[in-house]
Design an enzyme around this catalytic site. Structure first.
Site, mmCIF file in Angstrom:
data_model
loop_
_atom_site.group_PDB
_atom_site.id
_atom_site.type_symbol
_atom_site.label_atom_id
_atom_site.label_comp_id
_atom_site.label_asym_id
_atom_site.label_seq_id
_atom_site.Cartn_x
_atom_site.Cartn_y
_atom_site.Cartn_z
ATOM 1 N N GLY A 118 4.436 66.307 16.458
ATOM 2 C CA GLY A 118 5.556 65.955 15.591
ATOM 3 C C GLY A 118 5.064 65.550 14.217
ATOM 4 O O GLY A 118 3.875 65.313 14.000
ATOM 5 N N SER A 119 6.005 65.456 13.294
ATOM 6 C CA SER A 119 5.673 65.114 11.909
ATOM 7 C C SER A 119 5.337 63.632 11.776
ATOM 8 O O SER A 119 5.624 62.830 12.659
ATOM 9 C CB SER A 119 6.854 65.444 11.001
ATOM 10 N N SER A 120 4.747 63.288 10.639
ATOM 11 C CA SER A 120 4.368 61.891 10.411
ATOM 12 C C SER A 120 5.580 60.978 10.414
ATOM 13 O O SER A 120 5.529 59.874 10.951
ATOM 14 C CB SER A 120 3.593 61.753 9.107
#
Length: 140
Positions: free
Chosen positions: A65-67
């Site tokens: 997943g993204s930050s």
């Protein structure tokens, strides 16, 4: 009942020390897919679906997943005191590392033995990132 202790060297990624029951995941983690009020994994088809990571030492292969999703997921868990106490990861990535740094969750990798073969659900695990060691207590 006898307690068997094993001490392993590791590499510190995020400083800190914590001891808790272990929970082991064979699947990567997206912290946004955990119910922050309970710490229970809600991700469909995840191997830990229905189980809580709250206040445990989480052993897992990698993040996903993204930050923003990772940091927000950990932040939401922190609001309800449901963060993992520490994390042991096999393949750290910059997104996971930055999320752990921001939320001050001790994080280690590079155990001298494969964490998936030496740590089991329910073991008591002490992660001391500052000393570059992990202690595993198994009840026999």
């Amino acid at each position: 009942m006898a307690i068997q202790e094993k001490k392993l060297k590791c590499r510190k990624i995020v400083k800190g020390c914590a001891e808790a029951e272990a929970i082991v995941s064979n699947d990567p983690f997206c912290f946004y897919l955990i119910d922050p009020k309970t710490g229970i994994v809600i991700e469909k088809n995840h191997c830990l679906k229905g189980q809580s990571i709250a206040n445990k030492v989480l052993v897992f292969p990698s993040g996903k997943g993204s930050s923003v999703v990772q940091v927000d997921g950990l932040y939401q868990l922190s609001l309800y005191n449901n963060l993992p106490k520490a994390m042991i990861v096999k393949d750290p990535d910059p997104v996971l590392v930055s999320a752990a740094v921001i939320m001050s969750v001790p994080l280690v990798d590079n155990l001298e033995e494969d964490p998936f073969t030496v740590i089991s659900n329910g073991d008591t695990v002490k992660v001391d990132a500052d000393k570059n060691e992990v202690r595993i207590n198994k009840i026999k």
